[in-house]
Design a protein around this motif. Sequence first.
Motif, PDB file in Angstrom:
ATOM      1  N   LEU A 176       2.672 -13.106   7.903  1.00 20.39           N
ATOM      2  CA  LEU A 176       1.287 -12.663   7.963  1.00 20.39           C
ATOM      3  C   LEU A 176       1.183 -11.144   7.915  1.00 20.39           C
ATOM      4  CD1 LEU A 176      -0.059 -15.058  10.751  1.00 20.39           C
ATOM      5  CD2 LEU A 176      -0.299 -15.314   8.267  1.00 20.39           C
ATOM      6  N   LEU A 177       2.295 -10.458   8.189  1.00 22.98           N
ATOM      7  CA  LEU A 177       2.311  -9.002   8.223  1.00 22.98           C
ATOM      8  C   LEU A 177       3.126  -8.461   7.054  1.00 22.98           C
ATOM      9  CD1 LEU A 177       2.807  -8.446  12.052  1.00 22.98           C
ATOM     10  CD2 LEU A 177       0.680  -8.314  10.756  1.00 22.98           C
ATOM     11  N   PRO A 178       2.843  -7.238   6.624  1.00 21.06           N
ATOM     12  CA  PRO A 178       3.548  -6.684   5.458  1.00 21.06           C
ATOM     13  C   PRO A 178       5.000  -6.367   5.753  1.00 21.06           C
ATOM     14  CG  PRO A 178       2.133  -5.017   6.451  1.00 21.06           C
ATOM     15  CD  PRO A 178       1.824  -6.312   7.159  1.00 21.06           C
ATOM     16  N   THR A 179       5.826  -6.460   4.717  1.00 21.21           N
ATOM     17  CA  THR A 179       7.233  -6.096   4.802  1.00 21.21           C
ATOM     18  C   THR A 179       7.556  -5.169   3.626  1.00 21.21           C
ATOM     19  OG1 THR A 179       7.910  -8.015   3.486  1.00 21.21           O
ATOM     20  CG2 THR A 179       7.852  -8.292   5.883  1.00 21.21           C
ATOM     21  N   MET A 209      -8.746  -2.269  10.369  1.00 21.09           N
ATOM     22  CA  MET A 209      -7.306  -2.098  10.218  1.00 21.09           C
ATOM     23  C   MET A 209      -6.598  -3.446  10.350  1.00 21.09           C
ATOM     24  SD  MET A 209      -4.902   0.043   9.590  1.00 21.09           S
ATOM     25  CE  MET A 209      -3.133   0.265   9.756  1.00 21.09           C
ATOM     26  N   VAL A 210      -7.034  -4.260  11.288  1.00 18.81           N
ATOM     27  CA  VAL A 210      -6.449  -5.592  11.466  1.00 18.81           C
ATOM     28  C   VAL A 210      -6.710  -6.452  10.233  1.00 18.81           C
ATOM     29  CG1 VAL A 210      -6.454  -7.677  12.886  1.00 18.81           C
ATOM     30  CG2 VAL A 210      -6.702  -5.435  13.969  1.00 18.81           C
ATOM     31  N   VAL A 211      -7.957  -6.422   9.750  1.00 21.53           N
ATOM     32  CA  VAL A 211      -8.309  -7.198   8.557  1.00 21.53           C
ATOM     33  C   VAL A 211      -7.522  -6.698   7.349  1.00 21.53           C
ATOM     34  CG1 VAL A 211     -10.184  -7.900   7.020  1.00 21.53           C
ATOM     35  CG2 VAL A 211     -10.598  -7.716   9.480  1.00 21.53           C
ATOM     36  N   PHE A 212      -7.351  -5.389   7.266  1.00 20.79           N
ATOM     37  CA  PHE A 212      -6.561  -4.805   6.167  1.00 20.79           C
ATOM     38  C   PHE A 212      -5.158  -5.404   6.144  1.00 20.79           C
ATOM     39  CE2 PHE A 212      -3.234  -1.786   5.061  1.00 20.79           C
ATOM     40  CZ  PHE A 212      -3.588  -1.395   3.775  1.00 20.79           C
ATOM     41  N   LEU A 213      -4.486  -5.424   7.289  1.00 15.97           N
ATOM     42  CA  LEU A 213      -3.115  -5.924   7.348  1.00 15.97           C
ATOM     43  C   LEU A 213      -3.033  -7.389   6.940  1.00 15.97           C
ATOM     44  CD1 LEU A 213      -1.862  -4.282  10.669  1.00 15.97           C
ATOM     45  CD2 LEU A 213      -1.207  -3.661   8.343  1.00 15.97           C
ATOM     46  N   LEU A 214      -3.924  -8.221   7.476  1.00 13.10           N
ATOM     47  CA  LEU A 214      -3.861  -9.656   7.208  1.00 13.10           C
ATOM     48  C   LEU A 214      -4.280  -9.989   5.779  1.00 13.10           C
ATOM     49  CD1 LEU A 214      -5.331 -11.029  10.571  1.00 13.10           C
ATOM     50  CD2 LEU A 214      -2.933 -10.829   9.905  1.00 13.10           C
ATOM     51  N   VAL A 215      -5.382  -9.393   5.338  1.00 12.42           N
ATOM     52  CA  VAL A 215      -5.937  -9.748   4.033  1.00 12.42           C
ATOM     53  C   VAL A 215      -5.083  -9.182   2.892  1.00 12.42           C
ATOM     54  CG1 VAL A 215      -7.891  -9.368   2.471  1.00 12.42           C
ATOM     55  CG2 VAL A 215      -8.285 -10.068   4.832  1.00 12.42           C
ATOM     56  N   LEU A 216      -4.738  -7.897   2.955  1.00 14.44           N
ATOM     57  CA  LEU A 216      -3.955  -7.309   1.866  1.00 14.44           C
ATOM     58  C   LEU A 216      -2.553  -7.899   1.801  1.00 14.44           C
ATOM     59  CD1 LEU A 216      -4.754  -5.108  -0.238  1.00 14.44           C
ATOM     60  CD2 LEU A 216      -6.360  -5.419   1.655  1.00 14.44           C
ATOM     61  N   THR A 217      -1.973  -8.245   2.946  1.00 14.57           N
ATOM     62  CA  THR A 217      -0.668  -8.902   2.932  1.00 14.57           C
ATOM     63  C   THR A 217      -0.757 -10.247   2.225  1.00 14.57           C
ATOM     64  OG1 THR A 217       0.051  -7.826   4.977  1.00 14.57           O
ATOM     65  CG2 THR A 217       1.179  -9.854   4.348  1.00 14.57           C
ATOM     66  N   ALA A 218      -1.745 -11.062   2.611  1.00 13.98           N
ATOM     67  CA  ALA A 218      -1.905 -12.386   1.987  1.00 13.98           C
ATOM     68  C   ALA A 218      -2.204 -12.263   0.497  1.00 13.98           C
ATOM     69  CB  ALA A 218      -3.020 -13.155   2.698  1.00 13.98           C
ATOM     70  N   LEU A 219      -3.031 -11.293   0.136  1.00  9.90           N
ATOM     71  CA  LEU A 219      -3.388 -11.115  -1.271  1.00  9.90           C
ATOM     72  C   LEU A 219      -2.186 -10.660  -2.090  1.00  9.90           C
ATOM     73  CD1 LEU A 219      -5.689 -11.143  -3.358  1.00  9.90           C
ATOM     74  CD2 LEU A 219      -6.130  -8.745  -2.768  1.00  9.90           C
TER      75      LEU A 219
END
Length: 257
Positions: A55-58, A125-135
Amino acid sequence: MEPTATAENEPSVAPAPGASGLLDGMPRQRGPASIAAPSPPVPVRTARALRPWRLLPTPTGTPFTFTYAAVLVLTSLITAYASPSLLHTLYQASSTDVAHLVQTPVLVLLASALWVAGGITSPYMVVFLLVLTALERRVGGARAAVVFLLGHVLATLATEGTVGLAVLVGHLPDSSLHRLDYGISFGVAAGVGALAGLLTPWLRWPLLALFGGMLVEDLVEFTDPMTNWGHLISLAIGIATWPMVRRRHREGPGAAR
Protein backbone atom coordinates in the motif's frame (compact mmCIF):
# COMPACT_ATOMS: atom_id res chain seq x y z
CA MET A 1 5.41 -98.19 -37.12
CA GLU A 2 5.19 -94.52 -37.01
CA PRO A 3 7.82 -92.65 -35.04
CA THR A 4 6.69 -91.28 -31.74
CA ALA A 5 6.42 -87.55 -31.77
CA THR A 6 8.88 -85.88 -29.51
CA ALA A 7 9.36 -82.31 -28.40
CA GLU A 8 12.19 -82.03 -30.85
CA ASN A 9 10.15 -82.88 -33.90
CA GLU A 10 6.86 -81.27 -32.85
CA PRO A 11 6.01 -78.30 -34.97
CA SER A 12 6.77 -75.10 -33.10
CA VAL A 13 4.05 -72.49 -32.75
CA ALA A 14 5.28 -68.91 -32.93
CA PRO A 15 3.80 -66.62 -30.28
CA ALA A 16 1.42 -63.96 -31.46
CA PRO A 17 3.07 -60.64 -32.13
CA GLY A 18 3.26 -58.50 -29.01
CA ALA A 19 2.09 -61.40 -26.79
CA SER A 20 5.36 -61.72 -24.92
CA GLY A 21 4.88 -61.36 -21.20
CA LEU A 22 1.05 -61.16 -21.47
CA LEU A 23 -1.52 -63.47 -19.96
CA ASP A 24 -3.34 -65.85 -22.32
CA GLY A 25 -7.02 -65.28 -22.78
CA MET A 26 -6.95 -61.84 -21.17
CA PRO A 27 -7.63 -58.53 -22.93
CA ARG A 28 -4.60 -56.83 -24.32
CA GLN A 29 -2.49 -55.45 -21.50
CA ARG A 30 -0.09 -52.59 -21.53
CA GLY A 31 3.51 -53.52 -21.14
CA PRO A 32 5.75 -51.80 -18.56
CA ALA A 33 7.09 -49.34 -21.13
CA SER A 34 3.62 -48.27 -22.24
CA ILE A 35 2.33 -47.54 -18.76
CA ALA A 36 2.11 -43.77 -18.61
CA ALA A 37 3.74 -42.05 -15.70
CA PRO A 38 1.28 -40.38 -13.37
CA SER A 39 0.56 -36.79 -14.38
CA PRO A 40 2.02 -34.16 -12.07
CA PRO A 41 -0.59 -32.49 -9.92
CA VAL A 42 -2.06 -29.40 -11.46
CA PRO A 43 -1.09 -26.45 -9.27
CA VAL A 44 -4.08 -24.74 -7.75
CA ARG A 45 -3.86 -21.00 -8.11
CA THR A 46 -4.40 -19.47 -4.74
CA ALA A 47 -5.28 -15.89 -4.01
CA ARG A 48 -2.30 -13.62 -3.50
CA ALA A 49 -1.61 -13.14 0.15
CA LEU A 50 -2.35 -9.71 1.43
CA ARG A 51 0.85 -7.72 1.69
CA PRO A 52 0.13 -4.47 3.55
CA TRP A 53 3.49 -2.93 2.62
CA ARG A 54 2.34 -2.81 -1.02
CA LEU A 55 0.00 0.00 0.00
CA LEU A 56 3.04 2.25 0.45
CA PRO A 57 5.62 3.30 -2.16
CA THR A 58 8.92 1.48 -2.59
CA PRO A 59 12.02 2.61 -4.52
CA THR A 60 11.84 -0.32 -6.97
CA GLY A 61 8.11 -0.90 -7.27
CA THR A 62 6.89 2.70 -7.40
CA PRO A 63 9.93 4.92 -7.99
CA PHE A 64 7.94 8.01 -8.99
CA THR A 65 5.74 8.02 -5.90
CA PHE A 66 8.62 7.06 -3.60
CA THR A 67 10.92 9.81 -4.88
CA TYR A 68 8.17 12.42 -4.85
CA ALA A 69 7.14 11.43 -1.32
CA ALA A 70 10.75 11.79 -0.15
CA VAL A 71 10.86 15.33 -1.56
CA LEU A 72 7.57 16.19 0.16
CA VAL A 73 8.90 14.87 3.47
CA LEU A 74 11.96 17.11 3.07
CA THR A 75 9.90 20.22 2.31
CA SER A 76 7.54 19.37 5.17
CA LEU A 77 10.51 19.31 7.54
CA ILE A 78 11.51 22.73 6.24
CA THR A 79 7.97 23.89 6.93
CA ALA A 80 8.15 22.55 10.48
CA TYR A 81 11.48 24.10 11.44
CA ALA A 82 12.03 27.18 9.25
CA SER A 83 11.24 30.67 10.48
CA PRO A 84 7.87 32.17 9.47
CA SER A 85 9.53 34.88 7.41
CA LEU A 86 11.56 32.33 5.43
CA LEU A 87 8.48 30.20 4.87
CA HIS A 88 6.51 33.16 3.58
CA THR A 89 9.30 33.96 1.14
CA LEU A 90 9.45 30.34 -0.08
CA TYR A 91 5.68 30.08 -0.45
CA GLN A 92 5.48 33.40 -2.25
CA ALA A 93 8.21 32.40 -4.69
CA SER A 94 6.46 29.06 -5.37
CA SER A 95 2.93 30.43 -5.63
CA THR A 96 0.99 29.84 -8.84
CA ASP A 97 -0.83 33.15 -8.60
CA VAL A 98 -1.69 35.10 -11.72
CA ALA A 99 1.32 37.40 -11.46
CA HIS A 100 3.80 34.49 -11.30
CA LEU A 101 1.99 32.49 -14.00
CA VAL A 102 2.37 35.41 -16.38
CA GLN A 103 6.09 35.83 -15.62
CA THR A 104 7.49 32.32 -14.93
CA PRO A 105 4.71 29.76 -15.52
CA VAL A 106 6.80 26.58 -15.78
CA LEU A 107 8.93 27.38 -12.74
CA VAL A 108 6.05 28.13 -10.38
CA LEU A 109 3.89 25.24 -11.65
CA LEU A 110 6.68 22.85 -10.70
CA ALA A 111 7.73 24.63 -7.50
CA SER A 112 4.19 24.89 -6.15
CA ALA A 113 3.88 21.08 -6.24
CA LEU A 114 6.81 20.71 -3.83
CA TRP A 115 4.80 21.81 -0.80
CA VAL A 116 2.03 20.16 1.18
CA ALA A 117 -0.48 22.58 2.65
CA GLY A 118 -0.72 21.52 6.27
CA GLY A 119 2.57 19.65 6.35
CA ILE A 120 3.32 15.94 6.39
CA THR A 121 0.31 15.18 8.61
CA SER A 122 -2.12 16.68 6.12
CA PRO A 123 -4.90 14.33 4.94
CA TYR A 124 -3.84 15.05 1.38
CA MET A 125 -0.39 13.63 2.15
CA VAL A 126 -1.95 10.36 3.32
CA VAL A 127 -4.21 10.22 0.26
CA PHE A 128 -1.21 11.02 -1.95
CA LEU A 129 0.73 8.02 -0.62
CA LEU A 130 -2.14 5.54 -0.93
CA VAL A 131 -3.62 6.73 -4.22
CA LEU A 132 -0.42 7.41 -6.18
CA THR A 133 1.11 4.14 -4.99
CA ALA A 134 -1.94 2.15 -6.13
CA LEU A 135 -2.11 4.05 -9.42
CA GLU A 136 1.58 3.63 -10.22
CA ARG A 137 1.50 -0.10 -9.49
CA ARG A 138 -1.26 -0.45 -12.07
CA VAL A 139 -0.19 1.89 -14.86
CA GLY A 140 3.49 2.63 -14.25
CA GLY A 141 5.35 5.70 -13.07
CA ALA A 142 5.22 7.68 -16.33
CA ARG A 143 1.43 7.59 -16.63
CA ALA A 144 0.94 8.18 -12.90
CA ALA A 145 3.09 11.31 -13.25
CA VAL A 146 1.10 12.41 -16.30
CA VAL A 147 -2.19 12.07 -14.39
CA PHE A 148 -0.83 14.04 -11.45
CA LEU A 149 0.61 16.82 -13.62
CA LEU A 150 -2.54 17.10 -15.72
CA GLY A 151 -4.63 17.65 -12.61
CA HIS A 152 -2.13 20.02 -11.04
CA VAL A 153 -1.45 22.13 -14.13
CA LEU A 154 -4.86 22.26 -15.81
CA ALA A 155 -6.85 22.87 -12.63
CA THR A 156 -4.39 25.61 -11.61
CA LEU A 157 -4.66 27.34 -14.98
CA ALA A 158 -8.45 27.08 -14.91
CA THR A 159 -8.84 28.59 -11.43
CA GLU A 160 -6.15 31.24 -11.67
CA GLY A 161 -7.28 32.15 -15.16
CA THR A 162 -10.74 32.79 -13.73
CA VAL A 163 -9.20 34.99 -11.04
CA GLY A 164 -7.33 36.97 -13.68
CA LEU A 165 -10.49 37.52 -15.70
CA ALA A 166 -12.41 38.55 -12.58
CA VAL A 167 -9.73 41.15 -11.75
CA LEU A 168 -9.73 42.36 -15.34
CA VAL A 169 -13.48 43.09 -15.34
CA GLY A 170 -13.38 44.58 -11.84
CA HIS A 171 -15.08 41.80 -9.86
CA LEU A 172 -11.99 41.16 -7.73
CA PRO A 173 -9.32 43.56 -6.38
CA ASP A 174 -5.82 43.68 -7.83
CA SER A 175 -4.48 42.01 -4.68
CA SER A 176 -6.06 38.74 -5.92
CA LEU A 177 -3.33 38.58 -8.55
CA HIS A 178 -0.86 37.80 -5.75
CA ARG A 179 -2.86 35.27 -3.69
CA LEU A 180 -0.85 32.35 -2.32
CA ASP A 181 -1.57 29.18 -4.27
CA TYR A 182 0.55 26.06 -3.76
CA GLY A 183 0.24 22.41 -2.80
CA ILE A 184 -0.40 18.91 -4.17
CA SER A 185 -4.16 18.68 -3.69
CA PHE A 186 -5.10 19.21 -7.36
CA GLY A 187 -2.78 16.41 -8.48
CA VAL A 188 -4.04 14.12 -5.72
CA ALA A 189 -7.67 14.72 -6.70
CA ALA A 190 -6.81 13.81 -10.30
CA GLY A 191 -5.12 10.65 -9.03
CA VAL A 192 -8.27 9.66 -7.16
CA GLY A 193 -10.34 10.16 -10.30
CA ALA A 194 -7.96 8.11 -12.45
CA LEU A 195 -7.63 5.28 -9.91
CA ALA A 196 -11.41 4.96 -9.64
CA GLY A 197 -11.52 3.96 -13.30
CA LEU A 198 -9.34 0.91 -12.58
CA LEU A 199 -11.46 -0.41 -9.72
CA THR A 200 -14.45 -2.70 -9.87
CA PRO A 201 -17.81 -0.86 -10.01
CA TRP A 202 -18.70 -1.69 -6.41
CA LEU A 203 -15.52 0.13 -5.31
CA ARG A 204 -15.41 2.78 -8.05
CA TRP A 205 -18.74 4.49 -7.50
CA PRO A 206 -18.65 4.62 -3.67
CA LEU A 207 -15.13 6.10 -3.88
CA LEU A 208 -16.22 8.78 -6.34
CA ALA A 209 -19.38 9.50 -4.35
CA LEU A 210 -17.46 9.82 -1.07
CA PHE A 211 -14.58 11.89 -2.37
CA GLY A 212 -16.74 14.00 -4.66
CA GLY A 213 -19.23 14.58 -1.86
CA MET A 214 -16.45 15.90 0.37
CA LEU A 215 -15.34 18.31 -2.36
CA VAL A 216 -18.89 19.54 -2.93
CA GLU A 217 -19.34 20.05 0.82
CA ASP A 218 -16.18 22.18 0.90
CA LEU A 219 -17.50 24.20 -2.03
CA VAL A 220 -20.85 24.78 -0.33
CA GLU A 221 -19.07 26.11 2.77
CA PHE A 222 -17.56 28.75 0.44
CA THR A 223 -14.39 29.21 2.47
CA ASP A 224 -12.06 29.10 -0.58
CA PRO A 225 -14.23 28.73 -3.70
CA MET A 226 -11.38 28.94 -6.21
CA THR A 227 -9.47 26.08 -4.56
CA ASN A 228 -12.66 24.07 -4.06
CA TRP A 229 -13.58 24.45 -7.71
CA GLY A 230 -10.04 23.42 -8.58
CA HIS A 231 -10.47 20.16 -6.66
CA LEU A 232 -13.64 19.31 -8.56
CA ILE A 233 -12.02 20.22 -11.88
CA SER A 234 -8.99 18.05 -11.16
CA LEU A 235 -11.23 15.13 -10.13
CA ALA A 236 -12.99 15.46 -13.49
CA ILE A 237 -9.60 15.56 -15.23
CA GLY A 238 -8.65 12.29 -13.53
CA ILE A 239 -11.89 10.69 -14.72
CA ALA A 240 -11.16 11.94 -18.24
CA THR A 241 -7.89 9.91 -18.20
CA TRP A 242 -9.74 6.57 -17.87
CA PRO A 243 -9.13 5.54 -21.52
CA MET A 244 -5.39 6.13 -21.09
CA VAL A 245 -4.96 4.40 -17.72
CA ARG A 246 -7.25 1.49 -18.63
CA ARG A 247 -5.33 0.84 -21.84
CA ARG A 248 -2.05 0.81 -19.93
CA HIS A 249 -3.59 -1.33 -17.19
CA ARG A 250 -4.57 -3.99 -19.78
CA GLU A 251 -1.09 -3.93 -21.28
CA GLY A 252 0.49 -4.21 -17.84
CA PRO A 253 3.09 -1.83 -16.41
CA GLY A 254 5.57 -4.58 -15.67
CA ALA A 255 6.15 -6.50 -12.49
CA ALA A 256 6.01 -4.29 -9.46
CA ARG A 257 7.92 -5.28 -6.36
